[in-house]
Design a protein around this motif. Structure first.
Motif, PDB file in Angstrom:
ATOM      1  N   GLN A  40      70.610  -0.763  -2.187  1.00 50.63           N
ATOM      2  CA  GLN A  40      71.099  -0.248  -3.458  1.00 50.63           C
ATOM      3  C   GLN A  40      72.617  -0.205  -3.424  1.00 50.63           C
ATOM      4  OE1 GLN A  40      69.268   3.464  -4.552  1.00 50.63           O
ATOM      5  NE2 GLN A  40      67.194   2.764  -4.039  1.00 50.63           N
ATOM      6  N   PHE A  41      73.230  -0.901  -4.388  1.00 55.86           N
ATOM      7  CA  PHE A  41      74.683  -0.949  -4.507  1.00 55.86           C
ATOM      8  C   PHE A  41      75.057  -0.210  -5.791  1.00 55.86           C
ATOM      9  CE2 PHE A  41      73.390  -4.596  -2.051  1.00 55.86           C
ATOM     10  CZ  PHE A  41      74.322  -4.684  -1.024  1.00 55.86           C
ATOM     11  N   SER A  42      75.535   1.028  -5.640  1.00 62.68           N
ATOM     12  CA  SER A  42      75.871   1.814  -6.824  1.00 62.68           C
ATOM     13  C   SER A  42      77.174   1.358  -7.464  1.00 62.68           C
ATOM     14  CB  SER A  42      75.981   3.303  -6.452  1.00 62.68           C
ATOM     15  OG  SER A  42      74.753   3.762  -5.919  1.00 62.68           O
ATOM     16  N   GLY A  43      78.087   0.858  -6.672  1.00 60.53           N
ATOM     17  CA  GLY A  43      79.328   0.325  -7.204  1.00 60.53           C
ATOM     18  C   GLY A  43      79.315  -1.196  -7.162  1.00 60.53           C
ATOM     19  N   ASP A  44      80.485  -1.778  -7.189  1.00 60.30           N
ATOM     20  CA  ASP A  44      80.580  -3.229  -7.114  1.00 60.30           C
ATOM     21  C   ASP A  44      80.279  -3.703  -5.702  1.00 60.30           C
ATOM     22  OD1 ASP A  44      81.302  -3.232  -9.757  1.00 60.30           O
ATOM     23  OD2 ASP A  44      83.454  -3.351  -9.374  1.00 60.30           O
ATOM     24  N   ALA A  45      79.652  -4.889  -5.647  1.00 63.80           N
ATOM     25  CA  ALA A  45      79.331  -5.492  -4.353  1.00 63.80           C
ATOM     26  C   ALA A  45      79.965  -6.877  -4.308  1.00 63.80           C
ATOM     27  CB  ALA A  45      77.822  -5.585  -4.165  1.00 63.80           C
ATOM     28  N   TRP A  46      80.796  -7.087  -3.290  1.00 61.97           N
ATOM     29  CA  TRP A  46      81.540  -8.347  -3.214  1.00 61.97           C
ATOM     30  C   TRP A  46      81.169  -9.075  -1.927  1.00 61.97           C
ATOM     31  CZ3 TRP A  46      83.621  -9.329  -7.709  1.00 61.97           C
ATOM     32  CH2 TRP A  46      84.018  -8.268  -8.525  1.00 61.97           C
ATOM     33  N   PHE A  47      80.595 -10.270  -2.125  1.00 59.46           N
ATOM     34  CA  PHE A  47      80.274 -11.159  -1.009  1.00 59.46           C
ATOM     35  C   PHE A  47      80.965 -12.513  -1.214  1.00 59.46           C
ATOM     36  CE2 PHE A  47      76.914  -8.067  -0.928  1.00 59.46           C
ATOM     37  CZ  PHE A  47      76.574  -7.922   0.403  1.00 59.46           C
ATOM     38  N   ASP A  48      82.078 -12.525  -1.924  1.00 55.62           N
ATOM     39  CA  ASP A  48      82.774 -13.773  -2.210  1.00 55.62           C
ATOM     40  C   ASP A  48      83.174 -14.458  -0.907  1.00 55.62           C
ATOM     41  OD1 ASP A  48      82.527 -13.120  -4.840  1.00 55.62           O
ATOM     42  OD2 ASP A  48      84.569 -12.354  -5.068  1.00 55.62           O
ATOM     43  N   ALA A  49      82.895 -15.764  -0.878  1.00 55.31           N
ATOM     44  CA  ALA A  49      83.265 -16.603   0.275  1.00 55.31           C
ATOM     45  C   ALA A  49      82.591 -16.161   1.565  1.00 55.31           C
ATOM     46  CB  ALA A  49      84.779 -16.659   0.460  1.00 55.31           C
ATOM     47  N   ALA A  50      81.567 -15.339   1.481  1.00 54.60           N
ATOM     48  CA  ALA A  50      80.825 -14.951   2.681  1.00 54.60           C
ATOM     49  C   ALA A  50      80.023 -16.144   3.193  1.00 54.60           C
ATOM     50  CB  ALA A  50      79.899 -13.776   2.377  1.00 54.60           C
ATOM     51  N   GLU A  51      79.798 -16.172   4.513  1.00 50.83           N
ATOM     52  CA  GLU A  51      79.066 -17.267   5.144  1.00 50.83           C
ATOM     53  C   GLU A  51      77.802 -16.701   5.799  1.00 50.83           C
ATOM     54  OE1 GLU A  51      81.538 -19.413   7.821  1.00 50.83           O
ATOM     55  OE2 GLU A  51      83.136 -19.785   6.335  1.00 50.83           O
ATOM     56  N   PHE A  52      76.650 -17.210   5.336  1.00 47.17           N
ATOM     57  CA  PHE A  52      75.364 -16.761   5.876  1.00 47.17           C
ATOM     58  C   PHE A  52      74.763 -17.925   6.674  1.00 47.17           C
ATOM     59  CE2 PHE A  52      76.197 -14.346   2.062  1.00 47.17           C
ATOM     60  CZ  PHE A  52      75.839 -13.051   2.388  1.00 47.17           C
ATOM     61  N   SER A  53      74.877 -17.845   7.996  1.00 44.27           N
ATOM     62  CA  SER A  53      74.367 -18.930   8.832  1.00 44.27           C
ATOM     63  C   SER A  53      72.853 -18.862   8.977  1.00 44.27           C
ATOM     64  CB  SER A  53      75.019 -18.874  10.224  1.00 44.27           C
ATOM     65  OG  SER A  53      76.425 -19.002  10.110  1.00 44.27           O
ATOM     66  N   GLY A  54      72.283 -17.679   8.912  1.00 44.74           N
ATOM     67  CA  GLY A  54      70.834 -17.528   8.949  1.00 44.74           C
ATOM     68  C   GLY A  54      70.300 -17.257   7.550  1.00 44.74           C
ATOM     69  N   ASP A  55      69.053 -16.820   7.504  1.00 44.83           N
ATOM     70  CA  ASP A  55      68.475 -16.480   6.202  1.00 44.83           C
ATOM     71  C   ASP A  55      69.173 -15.256   5.634  1.00 44.83           C
ATOM     72  OD1 ASP A  55      66.684 -18.553   6.388  1.00 44.83           O
ATOM     73  OD2 ASP A  55      65.030 -17.312   7.128  1.00 44.83           O
ATOM     74  N   GLU A  81      81.637 -18.732  -4.238  1.00 41.99           N
ATOM     75  CA  GLU A  81      81.990 -19.572  -3.094  1.00 41.99           C
ATOM     76  C   GLU A  81      81.278 -19.145  -1.817  1.00 41.99           C
ATOM     77  OE1 GLU A  81      86.176 -20.176  -2.624  1.00 41.99           O
ATOM     78  OE2 GLU A  81      86.533 -20.240  -4.794  1.00 41.99           O
ATOM     79  N   ALA A  82      80.271 -18.310  -1.930  1.00 39.86           N
ATOM     80  CA  ALA A  82      79.504 -17.943  -0.737  1.00 39.86           C
ATOM     81  C   ALA A  82      78.719 -19.155  -0.240  1.00 39.86           C
ATOM     82  CB  ALA A  82      78.557 -16.788  -1.060  1.00 39.86           C
ATOM     83  N   GLN A  83      78.489 -19.196   1.077  1.00 34.47           N
ATOM     84  CA  GLN A  83      77.769 -20.308   1.684  1.00 34.47           C
ATOM     85  C   GLN A  83      76.505 -19.788   2.364  1.00 34.47           C
ATOM     86  OE1 GLN A  83      80.234 -22.748   4.196  1.00 34.47           O
ATOM     87  NE2 GLN A  83      81.980 -22.698   2.779  1.00 34.47           N
ATOM     88  N   PHE A  84      75.364 -20.303   1.863  1.00 34.79           N
ATOM     89  CA  PHE A  84      74.068 -19.922   2.437  1.00 34.79           C
ATOM     90  C   PHE A  84      73.527 -21.147   3.184  1.00 34.79           C
ATOM     91  CE2 PHE A  84      74.815 -17.395  -1.322  1.00 34.79           C
ATOM     92  CZ  PHE A  84      74.435 -16.112  -0.953  1.00 34.79           C
TER      93      PHE A  84
END
Length: 670
Positions: A123-138, A154-157
Motif C-alpha cells: 500500500q502506497f499512501s503517497g506517491d510511489a516513484w520507480f522511474d528508471a528502476a531496474e528489475f533483473s528478476g521477476d 523508463e523502468a526496465q523489467f
C-alpha cells in the motif's frame, strides 16, 4: 441500523511484529516481519538495533520487509544503507515488500533489484516513484494499491512484471518502460491517466479486464508478443497512435467509452476486435493490417475512421456504426464490408481486387451471443453510401445500400459498377408546385443522382436546410458546396455519370432502373449549354415534351389523344364535305358510235358551323383519325384541306403511338 463490524484480518504467514495489537479491535497488530534476531519489525525496532541492522547491509543485500509500515524517512534510511557508490543508486538483491505500507513518498527511482522484487498487496499512501528502476528478476506488484501517483517511467523489467489487480488511484506512468518478459496487468484499475507511451513489451502484455477510468495512452508502444486487452474498459480516451503490434492484438469485448485512436498503428499479427464497443469515435487512420482476415463485429455509436488504412490480405469487416469513413483506404486483396446503420464514405479508396459493401439485415452474432446494438437504437438500420468519388468502380459491388446522397463524380469505370439487391437512389421532389410562379407542374417519380439534385438546387437558388435537419422531400437536396457553382457538377458532368451508371443497370438486367438513368441523362443534355448544341437541345426539348424521351407513356398517349381530337375537329370543320358528290355521266354520238364519260365533282363544303358540327360528321371524322393511327386510309371522301389533314395525322399519330408503346416496354422489360 447497526454498523457492521469491521472485517478481522488474519495473521500473516510470517512472524510479525504485533505492535499495537488489541484483542477486541485489532488482534493482529503490526504485520511487519521480525528483523533477524529481534521480535519487532524495522519500524518498531529500537533506534540502536535499527542502526545496527542498517549498518550491516551492503549494496546487493537481500531485504525482507514484508508487512512493514514505512515512513518516507525510514525508507530513505533503508535505501541509503543499500546505496551503491558505483552507480549512485540503491542496489537490492531479493526484495520482499509484500503487504508493506508506505505512508509517505516512496522513492525507488533508479534502484536496482538484482533478484525478485515482491511488492504484491503493498500500500502506497503517497506517491510511489520507480522511474528508471531496474528489475533483473521477476517484479510482483499484484494487488498493490497506489493512492497517489505511481511512476515507472523508463523502468526496465528484465523478467516478468506482474501488476494484476493493482489499483492506481492517481497517475500511472510507464512511459518508455521496457518489459523484457511478460507483463500482467489483468484486472488492474487505473483511476487516473495511464501513461504507456513508447513502452516496449517484448513478451506478452496482459490487460484483460483492466479498467481505465482516465485516459489510457499507449502512443508509440511496441508489443512484440501478444497484446491482450480482452474485456478491458476504457472510460476515458484510449490512444494507441503509432503503436506496433508484432504479435496478435486482442481487443475482443473491450469497451471504449471515450475516443479510441489507433492512427498509424501497425498490426503485424491478427487484430481481434470482435464484440468491441466504441461509445465515441474510433480512429484507425493510416493503420496497417498485415494478416488480419476478420475485423469485428464491432459496435460504434459515432464514427469509425479507416482513412488511408491498409488491409493486405482478404478481409471481412463487420461493423455496426453511425458512420464509417474509408477515405483513401487501400484493400490489397478482396474485402467484404458487412455493415449496419453506417453512412459510409469511400472517397478515393484504392480497390485492387473486388470489394463488396453489403447491408447486413440482422444484428451480428459473434459466437453464440447477439451483439448488443443499444448504442445505435436511435439510428436507422439502413446503410448509406455518402461518396464513391475517385474510386475504381470496376472492383466495387454494392448490395442493398442507400445511394440517396452518394457522390459518384470523379469515380472511374462506373459502367462496371455492380449494384445488387435493393439499392435505392434519391427520388425527385414530391408535390405540386408552380413554375415561374405561374404554371403548375410536378416531377414524375424516377431515380436520380445526388449530383442532379445539387445542380438543380443550385441553379434555382434553393436555400440549404438548417444544419442537422433532413431536407424536405418537396425540394431538391443541396450539395456539400451549395451554392457555389464552381464546385457543383454541371449538367455535362452529370450526364456522363448517368450514361455510365445506366450501363451498370443494364448489365444487372434492371431495365426500369436503366430507363430512369437514360431519362436523367437526356434531362442533363437538354439543360447543357456547353457540350450540347442549340439545335440538339431543341430536338431534346421536343422529344421530352412529346413523350418524356420515349419513357413516359402517359405523356405520349395524352398527346396522341390530343392529336386525334384535333384531327377530328379539323376534319369536321374543314375536311369532310357537306355531302358525298354524285358522279355525272355524259356522252357524245359520232358516226354511229356513242362515247360515255363519268366524272365525279370535287367534294364541296357548304353550310355554316352548326351544319358541320354534328354527331354524324364526328363519327366520320373519328373513323378517319383512328385509321390514321395505324397507317390505314378510311376511304372517306375529303376536301382538299381534309386530305392534307389526314396526311399530317397519318404521319404524327402513329409516331406518338410508337412512343407510347416504347415507353411501356421500357418500364416492364426485364
Amino acid at each position: 441500523m447497526s454498523t457492521p463490524p469491521a472485517p478481522v484480518l488474519s495473521a500473516p504467514s510470517w512472524p510479525h511484529c504485533a505492535q499495537g495489537a488489541d484483542p477486541d479491535t485489532d488482534p493482529v497488530g503490526c504485520r511487519g516481519i521480525h528483523v533477524p534476531g529481534h521480535t519487532a519489525c524495522l519500524a518498531h525496532l529500537e533506534d540502536t538495533d535499527r542502526d545496527a541492522y542498517l549498518a550491516g547491509l551492503t549494496p546487493g543485500s537481500d531485504v525482507d520487509q514484508r508487512g512493514t509500515p514505512f515512513t518516507a524517512r525510514l525508507l530513505q534510511a533503508l535505501l541509503q544503507a543499500l546505496h551503491d557508490p558505483a552507480t549512485g543508486n540503491p542496489h537490492l538483491g531479493t526484495a520482499r515488500f509484500r503487504e508493506a505500507q508506505f505512508s509517505g513518498e516512496a522513492w525507488f527511482g533508479g534502484a536496482q533489484f538484482s533478484g525478485t522484487a515482491r511488492f504484491d498487496q503493498a500500500q502506497f499512501s503517497g506517491d510511489a516513484w520507480f522511474d528508471a528502476a531496474e528489475f533483473s528478476g521477476d517484479a510482483w506488484f499484484g494487488g498493490a494499491q497506489f493512492s497517489g501517483n505511481a511512476g515507472f517511467d523508463e523502468a526496465q523489467f528484465s523478467r516478468n512484471a506482474r501488476f494484476g489487480g493493482a489499483q492506481f488511484s492517481g497517475t500511472a506512468g510507464f512511459d518508455e518502460a521496457q518489459f523484457s518478459g511478460n507483463a500482467w496487468f489483468g484486472g488492474a484499475q487505473f483511476s487516473g491517466t495511464a501513461w504507456f507511451d513508447e513502452a516496449q513489451f517484448s513478451g506478452d502484455a496482459w490487460f484483460n479486464a483492466a479498467q481505465f477510468s482516465g485516459d489510457a495512452l499507449f502512443g508509440g508502444a511496441q508489443f512484440s508478443g501478444a497484446a491482450r486487452f480482452g474485456r478491458a474498459q476504457f472510460s476515458g480516451d484510449a490512444w494507441f497512435d503509432a503503436a506496433e503490434f508484432s504479435g496478435n492484438a486482442w481487443f475482443g469485448g473491450a469497451q471504449f467509452s471515450g475516443t479510441a485512436r489507433f492512427d498509424q498503428a501497425q498490426f503485424s499479427g491478427d487484430a481481434w476486435f470482435n464484440a468491441a464497443q466504441f461509445s465515441g469515435d474510433a480512429g484507425f487512420t493510416r493503420a496497417r493490417f498485415a494478416v488480419t482476415t476478420q475485423f469485428g463485429p464491432v459496435v460504434c455509436a459515432k464514427e469509425i475512421d479507416l482513412s488511408a488504412a491498409v488491409f493486405e490480405l482478404p478481409v471481412t469487416l463487420e461493423i455496426a456504426a453511425s458512420a464509417l469513413r474509408c477515405e483513401r483506404t487501400r484493400w490489397e486483396s478482396t474485402a467484404t464490408l458487412r455493415l449496419r446503420y453506417a453512412t459510409t464514405d469511400l472517397s478515393h479508396a484504392v480497390l485492387s481486387f473486388p470489394v463488396a459493401v453489403t447491408a447486413h439485415p440482422a444484428p451480428f452474432t459473434p459466437g453464440s451471443t447477439v451483439l448488443d446494438e443499444s448504442l445505435l437504437t436511435d439510428h436507422p438500420t439502413g446503410v448509406r453510401i455518402a461518396s464513391a468519388q475517385g474510386v475504381d468502380a470496376a472492383h466495387l459491388v454494392l448490395t442493398d445500400t442507400d445511394l440517396t446522397d452518394c457522390l459518384f463524380s470523379g469515380a472511374f469505370h462506373l459502367d462496371q459498377l455492380r449494384l445488387e439487391g435493393r439499392c435505392t437512389f434519391a427520388p425527385t421532389p414530391t408535390g405540386l408546385r408552380r413554375r415561374h410562379f405561374i404554371w403548375p407542374c410536378w416531377w414524375t417519380r424516377r431515380r436520380t443522382l445526388a449530383e442532379e439534385h445539387h445542380w438543380r438546387a443550385q441553379s434555382v437558388g434553393q436555400p440549404a436546410p438548417p444544419p442537422g435537419l433532413e431536407p424536405s422531400p418537396r425540394h431538391w437536396r443541396t450539395g456539400p458546396h451549395h451554392p457555389d457553382p464552381g464546385l457543383t457538377p454541371d449538367p455535362e458532368d452529370v450526364a456522363a455519370l448517368y450514361r455510365q451508371l445506366r450501363k451498370a443497370f443494364e448489365d444487372g438486367k434492371n431495365e426500369p432502373g436503366a430507363a430512369d438513368f437514360y431519362y436523367g441523362e437526356m434531362e442533363m443534355r437538354r439543360h447543357d449549354r456547353t457540350g450540347t448544341s442549340r439545335s440538339e437541345r431543341g430536338l431534346l426539348w421536343g422529344y421530352w415534351l412529346l413523350s418524356g424521351y420515349g419513357l413516359r407513356s402517359s405523356r405520349a398517349l395524352a398527346w396522341l389523344l390530343t392529336a386525334m381530337s384535333l384531327t377530328v375537329l379539323l376534319l369536321m370543320g374543314f375536311g369532310l364535305p357537306t355531302h358525298d358528290p354524285d358522279p355525272a355521266t355524259t356522252g357524245t354520238l359520232t358516226h354511229g358510235r356513242i362515247a360515255l364519260k363519268t366524272k365525279a365533282p370535287d367534294p364541296a363544303l357548304n353550310g355554316g358551323w352548326h351544319q358541320r358540327m354534328t354527331w354524324k360528321r364526328a363519327e366520320k371524322a373519328t373513323r378517319v383519325a383512328v385509321n390514321s393511327v395505324v397507317f390505314r386510309s378510311s376511304g372517306q371522301n375529303l376536301t382538299t384541306a381534309g386530305t392534307y389533314i389526314e396526311m399530317a395525322s397519318r404521319l404524327l399519330e402513329p409516331t406518338l403511338l410508337a412512343l407510347a408503346v416504347l415507353a411501356v416496354r421500357g418500364r416492364i422489360k426485364r
